[in-house]
Enzyme design. Structure first.
Site, PDB file in Angstrom:
ATOM      1  N   CYS A 134      37.413  31.801  49.592  1.00  7.77           N
ATOM      2  CA  CYS A 134      37.039  32.407  48.314  1.00  7.77           C
ATOM      3  C   CYS A 134      38.276  32.662  47.463  1.00  7.77           C
ATOM      4  CB  CYS A 134      36.276  33.712  48.579  1.00  7.77           C
ATOM      5  SG  CYS A 134      35.852  34.581  47.072  1.00  7.77           S
ATOM      6  N   CYS A 137      38.252  35.902  45.449  1.00  9.85           N
ATOM      7  CA  CYS A 137      38.454  37.125  46.240  1.00  9.85           C
ATOM      8  C   CYS A 137      39.925  37.271  46.646  1.00  9.85           C
ATOM      9  CB  CYS A 137      37.639  37.103  47.531  1.00  9.85           C
ATOM     10  SG  CYS A 137      35.981  36.489  47.388  1.00  9.85           S
ATOM     11  N   ASP A 138      40.539  36.184  47.065  1.00 10.88           N
ATOM     12  CA  ASP A 138      41.856  36.266  47.717  1.00 10.88           C
ATOM     13  C   ASP A 138      43.002  35.668  46.913  1.00 10.88           C
ATOM     14  OD1 ASP A 138      40.527  37.395  49.878  1.00 10.88           O
ATOM     15  OD2 ASP A 138      40.149  35.451  50.808  1.00 10.88           O
TER      16      ASP A 138
END
Ligand code: NAP
Length: 306
Positions: A134, A137-138
């Site tokens: 992701c 997200c990261d």
């Protein structure tokens, strides 16, 4: 005797939310189950959903939230429980969670899909230590660093464009010499000056001890191997449908997708499939919400004995 719902909806991604909205408006006795705390399913990992009509450039998280709020306004909210098993007793379906057993005349199964894994050495060991599924997200952990995106679909292209804004350099490793991603995403990707395409290449091994240091790839045309030095590897090689709970109950294709047309009718009477987990040509938010609505219509027809 326990209450027998008209329908139990499983999942609160776009398909499940749409089904909940339509079920609520149809005044069906509905139970809606979802294991996550945030509505939206896969779209919450999407930086920008730019092809859902009326919502240009909206973040996936915001779109999921807006859809959830819409359902809430109509008086329906998901119950946070993880379903462990489904039993088809014919006219009654039994849905078991860790804590409860629920009965329903019909089920709309809208549990979406998960990220597919590569299954190469280092992937599992370094997950969370530079290996991610992701980018939104990261990605921020890799500011001014070097990353690799593996894949050639929409998600890979979107992830690479997103990472290119943050990272010093982004490699995109694809096993062919053409991307599968939509043309508009390809154009955005090829405009990024710090993106280097690594065509015709498959990943062999993610390297690193306690943190990713690189990805070993092999050119499938020449057989040549090379290591791309990188701090992060983002894997975007597709999805696997979350259909395990229905394995023994409905027909699936070789990829584990539930065989069902746009009405969501499966081989098990009273069990309907909606969203990315059914056989279909186009897996997008817009087709998922359409599936949810169609599945409720199919439930109504089924309950009326049609
Ligand atoms: P996808 O479209 O299935 O693409 C997967 C990519 O990974 C393909 O390029 C494939 O290569 C490659 N691949 C698969 N297995 C591999 C392996 N073992 N090793 C190396 N490469 C591998 O998947 P996705 O991009 O994750 O998208 C998932 C679904 O969500 C799609 O249906 C997509 O259209 C949809 N989506 C929609 C939106 C939107 O509506 N805005 C955004 C994102 C995603 P090949 O091309 O050679 O098969």
């Amino acid at each position: 005797m326990s209450e027998i719902y008209d329908v139990i909806i499983l999942g609160a991604g776009p398909a499940g939310i749409s089904a909940a909205i339509y079920a609520s408006r149809a005044r069906l006795e509905t139970l809606w189950l979802e294991k996550q705390f945030v509505p939206g399913g896969q779209i919450i990992d999407t930086y920008e959903v730019d092809n859902y009509p009326g919502m240009p450039g909206m973040s996936g998280m915001d779109l999921g939230e807006a859809m959830g709020e819409h359902a809430k306004k109509l008086g329906i909210e998901p119950v946070r429980e993880t379903v462990r098993s489904i039993e088809d007793q014919g006219s009654v379906k039994v849905v078991r969670t860790k804590k409860n057993e629920y009965l329903a005349k019909t089920i709309i199964y809208a549990c979406g899909a998960n990220h597919r894994h590569l299954g190469i050495p280092g992937e599992e060991e370094l997950s969370g230590m530079g290996v991610s599924y992701c980018a939104t997200c990261d990605g921020a952990f890799f500011k001014d660093r070097v990353t690799v995106v593996v894949g050639g679909g929409n998600v890979a292209a979107e992830d690479a464009v997103f990472l290119a804004r943050l990272c010093k350099k982004v490699y995109v490793v694809h096993r062919r010499d053409q991307l599968r991603a939509e043309k508009v995403l390809q154009e955005q990707l090829f405009e990024c000056r710090n993106v280097e395409m690594v065509w015709n290449s498959i990943p062999l091994e993610i390297q690193g001890e306690s943190q990713v240091t690189g990805l070993k790839v092999q050119n499938v045309k020449t057989g040549e191997e090379q290591v791309l030095a990188a701090d992060g590897v983002f894997i975007a090689v597709g999805i696997t449908p979350n259909t395990g709970l229905l394995k023994e109950l409905v027909k699936m294709d070789d990829g584990g997708y539930i065989v069902a047309g746009e009405e969501g009718i499966t081989t098990a009477p009273g069990i309907f499939a909606a969203g990315d987990l059914r056989t279909k040509a186009l897996r997008q938010v817009v087709t998922a919400v359409s599936d949810g609505a169609n599945a409720v219509t199919s439930v109504q027809h089924y309950l009326m004995g049609r």
